[in-house]
Design a protein around this motif. Structure first.
Motif, PDB file in Angstrom:
ATOM      1  N   ALA A 331       0.826  -1.207   0.000  1.00  0.00           N
ATOM      2  CA  ALA A 331       0.000   0.000   0.000  1.00  0.00           C
ATOM      3  C   ALA A 331       0.863   1.261   0.000  1.00  0.00           C
ATOM      4  CB  ALA A 331      -0.928  -0.014   1.210  1.00  0.00           C
ATOM      5  N   ARG A 332       2.120   1.128  -0.358  1.00  0.00           N
ATOM      6  CA  ARG A 332       2.998   2.312  -0.363  1.00  0.00           C
ATOM      7  C   ARG A 332       2.483   3.341  -1.363  1.00  0.00           C
ATOM      8  NH1 ARG A 332       8.644  -0.512  -1.499  1.00  0.00           N
ATOM      9  NH2 ARG A 332       7.306  -1.646  -2.947  1.00  0.00           N
ATOM     10  N   GLU A 333       2.389   4.570  -0.913  1.00  0.00           N
ATOM     11  CA  GLU A 333       1.836   5.617  -1.768  1.00  0.00           C
ATOM     12  C   GLU A 333       2.874   6.233  -2.693  1.00  0.00           C
ATOM     13  OE1 GLU A 333      -1.288   8.198  -0.272  1.00  0.00           O
ATOM     14  OE2 GLU A 333      -0.864   7.404   1.733  1.00  0.00           O
ATOM     15  N   GLU A 334       4.126   6.009  -2.372  1.00  0.00           N
ATOM     16  CA  GLU A 334       5.162   6.689  -3.152  1.00  0.00           C
ATOM     17  C   GLU A 334       5.476   5.983  -4.474  1.00  0.00           C
ATOM     18  OE1 GLU A 334       5.368   5.332  -0.152  1.00  0.00           O
ATOM     19  OE2 GLU A 334       7.389   4.651   0.339  1.00  0.00           O
ATOM     20  N   PHE A 335       4.863   4.828  -4.690  1.00  0.00           N
ATOM     21  CA  PHE A 335       5.091   4.143  -5.952  1.00  0.00           C
ATOM     22  C   PHE A 335       3.786   3.969  -6.706  1.00  0.00           C
ATOM     23  CE2 PHE A 335       8.479   2.580  -3.124  1.00  0.00           C
ATOM     24  CZ  PHE A 335       9.576   3.029  -3.842  1.00  0.00           C
ATOM     25  N   THR A 336       3.859   4.030  -8.028  1.00  0.00           N
ATOM     26  CA  THR A 336       2.667   3.833  -8.847  1.00  0.00           C
ATOM     27  C   THR A 336       2.433   2.332  -9.024  1.00  0.00           C
ATOM     28  OG1 THR A 336       3.968   3.822 -10.867  1.00  0.00           O
ATOM     29  CG2 THR A 336       3.082   5.953 -10.147  1.00  0.00           C
ATOM     30  N   PRO A 337       1.215   1.980  -9.392  1.00  0.00           N
ATOM     31  CA  PRO A 337       0.933   0.553  -9.619  1.00  0.00           C
ATOM     32  C   PRO A 337       1.898  -0.073 -10.620  1.00  0.00           C
ATOM     33  CG  PRO A 337      -1.101   1.788  -9.590  1.00  0.00           C
ATOM     34  CD  PRO A 337       0.010   2.796  -9.506  1.00  0.00           C
ATOM     35  N   GLY A 338       2.138   0.633 -11.717  1.00  0.00           N
ATOM     36  CA  GLY A 338       3.020   0.084 -12.737  1.00  0.00           C
ATOM     37  C   GLY A 338       4.397  -0.235 -12.186  1.00  0.00           C
ATOM     38  N   TRP A 339       4.875   0.641 -11.361  1.00  0.00           N
ATOM     39  CA  TRP A 339       6.193   0.425 -10.758  1.00  0.00           C
ATOM     40  C   TRP A 339       6.185  -0.830  -9.892  1.00  0.00           C
ATOM     41  CZ3 TRP A 339       8.716  -0.186  -6.186  1.00  0.00           C
ATOM     42  CH2 TRP A 339      10.106   0.050  -6.195  1.00  0.00           C
ATOM     43  N   LYS A 340       5.097  -0.964  -9.121  1.00  0.00           N
ATOM     44  CA  LYS A 340       4.989  -2.130  -8.232  1.00  0.00           C
ATOM     45  C   LYS A 340       4.868  -3.426  -9.027  1.00  0.00           C
ATOM     46  CE  LYS A 340       2.780   0.506  -4.546  1.00  0.00           C
ATOM     47  NZ  LYS A 340       1.482   0.773  -3.878  1.00  0.00           N
ATOM     48  N   PHE A 341       4.133  -3.378 -10.139  1.00  0.00           N
ATOM     49  CA  PHE A 341       4.003  -4.581 -10.979  1.00  0.00           C
ATOM     50  C   PHE A 341       5.394  -5.073 -11.366  1.00  0.00           C
ATOM     51  CE2 PHE A 341      -0.325  -3.078 -12.913  1.00  0.00           C
ATOM     52  CZ  PHE A 341      -0.911  -3.184 -11.664  1.00  0.00           C
ATOM     53  N   ALA A 342       6.182  -4.137 -11.880  1.00  0.00           N
ATOM     54  CA  ALA A 342       7.510  -4.497 -12.367  1.00  0.00           C
ATOM     55  C   ALA A 342       8.400  -4.967 -11.220  1.00  0.00           C
ATOM     56  CB  ALA A 342       8.144  -3.303 -13.075  1.00  0.00           C
ATOM     57  N   GLU A 343       8.291  -4.288 -10.107  1.00  0.00           N
ATOM     58  CA  GLU A 343       9.123  -4.600  -8.953  1.00  0.00           C
ATOM     59  C   GLU A 343       8.865  -6.018  -8.427  1.00  0.00           C
ATOM     60  OE1 GLU A 343      11.505  -3.034  -7.594  1.00  0.00           O
ATOM     61  OE2 GLU A 343      11.684  -3.848  -5.546  1.00  0.00           O
ATOM     62  N   TRP A 344       7.603  -6.339  -8.241  1.00  0.00           N
ATOM     63  CA  TRP A 344       7.287  -7.657  -7.672  1.00  0.00           C
ATOM     64  C   TRP A 344       7.470  -8.775  -8.681  1.00  0.00           C
ATOM     65  CZ3 TRP A 344       7.947  -7.895  -2.874  1.00  0.00           C
ATOM     66  CH2 TRP A 344       7.657  -6.800  -2.064  1.00  0.00           C
ATOM     67  N   GLU A 345       7.322  -8.416  -9.941  1.00  0.00           N
ATOM     68  CA  GLU A 345       7.621  -9.382 -10.993  1.00  0.00           C
ATOM     69  C   GLU A 345       9.107  -9.699 -10.952  1.00  0.00           C
ATOM     70  OE1 GLU A 345       6.510  -8.253 -15.188  1.00  0.00           O
ATOM     71  OE2 GLU A 345       4.593  -8.822 -14.286  1.00  0.00           O
ATOM     72  N   MET A 346       9.915  -8.658 -10.842  1.00  0.00           N
ATOM     73  CA  MET A 346      11.364  -8.827 -10.779  1.00  0.00           C
ATOM     74  C   MET A 346      11.754  -9.665  -9.575  1.00  0.00           C
ATOM     75  SD  MET A 346      14.245  -7.252  -9.250  1.00  0.00           S
ATOM     76  CE  MET A 346      13.700  -5.642  -8.731  1.00  0.00           C
ATOM     77  N   ARG A 347      10.996  -9.549  -8.515  1.00  0.00           N
ATOM     78  CA  ARG A 347      11.328 -10.296  -7.307  1.00  0.00           C
ATOM     79  C   ARG A 347      10.644 -11.652  -7.247  1.00  0.00           C
ATOM     80  NH1 ARG A 347      11.724  -6.274  -2.263  1.00  0.00           N
ATOM     81  NH2 ARG A 347      13.164  -7.882  -1.571  1.00  0.00           N
ATOM     82  N   GLY A 348       9.970 -12.015  -8.350  1.00  0.00           N
ATOM     83  CA  GLY A 348       9.543 -13.402  -8.520  1.00  0.00           C
ATOM     84  C   GLY A 348       8.263 -13.828  -7.842  1.00  0.00           C
ATOM     85  N   VAL A 349       7.476 -12.877  -7.331  1.00  0.00           N
ATOM     86  CA  VAL A 349       6.236 -13.255  -6.635  1.00  0.00           C
ATOM     87  C   VAL A 349       5.293 -13.973  -7.607  1.00  0.00           C
ATOM     88  CG1 VAL A 349       4.217 -12.369  -5.417  1.00  0.00           C
ATOM     89  CG2 VAL A 349       6.468 -11.336  -5.021  1.00  0.00           C
ATOM     90  N   PRO A 350       4.845 -15.170  -7.269  1.00  0.00           N
ATOM     91  CA  PRO A 350       4.078 -16.006  -8.210  1.00  0.00           C
ATOM     92  C   PRO A 350       2.765 -15.377  -8.675  1.00  0.00           C
ATOM     93  CG  PRO A 350       4.791 -17.319  -6.325  1.00  0.00           C
ATOM     94  CD  PRO A 350       5.158 -15.900  -6.020  1.00  0.00           C
ATOM     95  N   LEU A 351       2.047 -14.742  -7.754  1.00  0.00           N
ATOM     96  CA  LEU A 351       0.736 -14.196  -8.110  1.00  0.00           C
ATOM     97  C   LEU A 351       0.634 -12.744  -7.675  1.00  0.00           C
ATOM     98  CD1 LEU A 351      -2.257 -16.551  -7.230  1.00  0.00           C
ATOM     99  CD2 LEU A 351      -1.620 -15.648  -9.475  1.00  0.00           C
ATOM    100  N   ARG A 352       0.147 -11.898  -8.591  1.00  0.00           N
ATOM    101  CA  ARG A 352      -0.141 -10.527  -8.211  1.00  0.00           C
ATOM    102  C   ARG A 352      -1.647 -10.345  -8.201  1.00  0.00           C
ATOM    103  NH1 ARG A 352       2.126  -7.982 -12.169  1.00  0.00           N
ATOM    104  NH2 ARG A 352       0.259  -7.525 -13.363  1.00  0.00           N
ATOM    105  N   LEU A 353      -2.126  -9.586  -7.211  1.00  0.00           N
ATOM    106  CA  LEU A 353      -3.553  -9.351  -7.102  1.00  0.00           C
ATOM    107  C   LEU A 353      -3.762  -7.849  -7.187  1.00  0.00           C
ATOM    108  CD1 LEU A 353      -5.850 -11.085  -4.501  1.00  0.00           C
ATOM    109  CD2 LEU A 353      -6.162  -8.693  -5.105  1.00  0.00           C
ATOM    110  N   GLU A 354      -4.420  -7.394  -8.269  1.00  0.00           N
ATOM    111  CA  GLU A 354      -4.705  -5.976  -8.426  1.00  0.00           C
ATOM    112  C   GLU A 354      -6.129  -5.728  -7.975  1.00  0.00           C
ATOM    113  OE1 GLU A 354      -4.067  -4.981 -12.542  1.00  0.00           O
ATOM    114  OE2 GLU A 354      -2.290  -6.261 -12.657  1.00  0.00           O
ATOM    115  N   ILE A 355      -6.306  -4.653  -7.222  1.00  0.00           N
ATOM    116  CA  ILE A 355      -7.661  -4.313  -6.821  1.00  0.00           C
ATOM    117  C   ILE A 355      -7.828  -2.796  -6.867  1.00  0.00           C
ATOM    118  CG2 ILE A 355      -7.001  -4.448  -4.368  1.00  0.00           C
ATOM    119  CD1 ILE A 355      -9.936  -5.366  -3.868  1.00  0.00           C
TER     120      ILE A 355
END
Length: 482
Positions: A331-355
């Motif tokens: 829920a960090r406000e300083e990053f945009t969703p797109g940034w978080k998508f790329a970040e967690w993808e890079m860190r290998g998280v199996p499932l992302r949940l967008e809401i």
RNA sequence: CGGGGCGUGGCUCAGCCUGGUAGAGCACUCGGUUCGGGACCGAGGGGUCGAAGGUUCAAAUCCUUUCGCCCCGACCA
């Protein structure tokens, strides 16, 4: 290629450009490990250590289930002890760190920092084992060890590393062999079902055998660049260490005899294996069973999202946590969703949940798979079972993909010409007939860089050696290795 | 341990050849607008140039030594 399939991590070197640099980029950017001020030693950062903890938990359970207990032995081994097994010393001598002083006093007897613990454990076993009734002894230790390496790489080879070493003592040779193979089997099952990393199990050639062992078995995994990684070893030590450390017992027949011992280990190298077996140009891909976060929730922060989206995201988090799923709500406000998508993808998280607001209107969330990048709108009512089954699917899919990769990168060669051609580029495994001689193996290595990773359990003689043309004793699996 | 490359704010690097006030992008801090695939505007903070020695009026820059990292080869979970 659609936009959603393009790698987003421009900070990571593409695999095809330089696999080794890709690996180092991933290790650093995903915050798995960092270099320390100590030469050859890395710091395992919290995200990397969390993976190790998950590996430990799941392996430890398997050790306990097969009757083993944990204990802890000293870091230091007196010089006189390590000297006892000739082949062992010779094998490890170039790699040991010595302690020669304590405070400002020179030690009477130098100590080695354990490169492995056969010597100290064997010494203790000699005290503990008197009778056949004391056997078997089935002990495992989780520890750090130190090997003075010339070339180091994070996780794959560092001067200090974490591992587990099982050490067992048995009444008969057959029991020791059974134990050795049983634990190799545990490793194989673990690698495939937990790490989603298919492995070839087999016997090491005599030149690649553990120093002091009668027989060494290994599991070998194939990395994304077509090189093989020794992912675990299990050694039947025969009576070699029992003789050296006088591990003797009175048998059922009243005769004094030497115990039969084994040792087996896997290390933090497994993490390196997982990175290179599954990762892609966007970074890490973690099998759900060892992912510190299996699901990351990214709320879309629009309008009064704190009142609308955030409570829903927290509710979803709680729902999933109640199933035992490891969830992180970003829920960090300083990053945009797109940034978080790329970040967690890079860190290998199996499932992302967008809401986001749109989802809430429709009573759904959007799930995105790391392995396929597929996005799936999912009704809230179906979320729990869907997440559980998706995590399971991803786990299976990674294994299946890795098996397919291995199949595509395995060939067999009948002639030396075929062999050398097959070994060019990024070949993977090449199976060929072999004469069983050390010198021949060494020549093959110097001519092609390929080594025998291991030999199949069924060693069928016949035909001729792919390299020297002498009568062959078995098939051998060759590959360039780490 | 041999061959090659690189060490300059947290990161990626420019500057070095030809010595003369340490720079850029990203990251970071603050304020504001944003947010469904790495947003934007404005204002800031931060570096004894890997370390030591030398040459010089003056060294990131030249010389010597040393340490570390990366890549490629000989040994290893």
């Amino acid at each position: 290629m659609s936009k959603s399939q393009q790698p987003l991590m421009s900070e990571i070197t593409p695999q095809t450009e330089d696999f080794s640099r890709w690996y180092l980029d991933v290790v650093r950017k995903a915050e798995l490990a960092d270099y320390s001020p100590v030469k050859g030693c890395m710091v395992i950062r919290p995200y990397g250590y969390a993976i190790w903890e998950l590996i430990q938990q799941q392996l430890d359970k398997r050790f306990k289930d097969t009757g083993h207990v944990n204990a802890y032995f000293p870091l230091f081994i007196p010089e006189s002890l390590i000297m006892r097994e000739a082949a062992h010393v010779e094998g490890f001598a170039p790699q040991v760190a010595w302690v020669t002083r304590g405070g400002d006093e020179e030690l009477e007897e130098r100590l080695v920092v354990r490169p492995t613990s056969e010597a100290i454990i064997g010494t203790m076993y000699a005290k503990w084992i008197q009778s056949w009734r004391d056997l078997p002894v089935l002990i495992n230790q989780w520890a750090n060890v130190v090997r003075w390496e010339k070339v180091t790489r994070p996780f794959l080879r560092t001067t200090e590393f974490l591992w587990q070493e099982g050490h067992t003592a048995h009444e008969t040779e057959a029991e020791a062999e059974e134990e050795t193979l049983k634990m190799l089997g545990v490793y194989k099952e673990f690698a495939e079902n937990v790490l989603a990393m298919p492995v070839l199990d087999g016997q090491k050639s005599s030149s690649e055998k553990f120093a002091g062992a009668s027989r060494t078995y290994s599991i070998e995994a194939l990395m994304g660049d077509g090189r093989a990684l020794q992912a675990g070893t299990s050694h039947n030590l025969g009576q070699n260490f029992a003789r050296a450390f006088e591990i003797r017992f009175q048998g059922r027949d009243k005769a004094l005899q030497y115990a039969w011992t084994t040792s087996w280990g896997v290390s933090t190298r497994l993490i390196g294996g997982v990175i290179m077996a599954h990762g892609d140009d966007s970074g890490l891909i973690l099998p759900p069973k060892i992912a510190p976060y299996q699901v990351v929730i990214v709320p879309i922060q629009r309008g009064n999202w704190q009142e609308t989206v955030l409570p829903k995201a927290k509710a979803v988090q709680a729902d999933l946590q109640s199933l035992g799923v490891r969830v992180f709500l970003d829920a960090r406000e300083e990053f945009t969703p797109g940034w978080k998508f790329a970040e967690w993808e890079m860190r290998g998280v199996p499932l992302r949940l967008e809401i986001g607001p749109k989802d809430i209107e429709k009573g759904q969330v959007v799930l995105a798979r790391r392995d396929t990048r597929e996005k799936m709108p999912t009704p809230l009512a179906e979320l729990q079972p869907r997440v559980t089954s998706l995590l399971d699917e991803i786990q299976q899919a990674l294994l299946a993909r890795a098996i397919k990769f291995r199949e595509e990168h395995t060939s067999s060669s009948a002639t030396w010409d075929e062999f050398t051609t097959a070994m060019e580029g990024r070949p993977g495994y090449v199976v060929a007939r072999w004469c069983g001689r050390d010198v021949c193996e060494a020549e093959i290595k110097s001519e092609t860089q390929a080594t025998i990773r291991n030999l199949p359990f069924q060693q069928v003689p016949g035909g001729v050696c792919v390299h020297c043309g002498q009568p062959a004793v078995t098939d051998a699996r060759f590959a360039k290795s780490y």
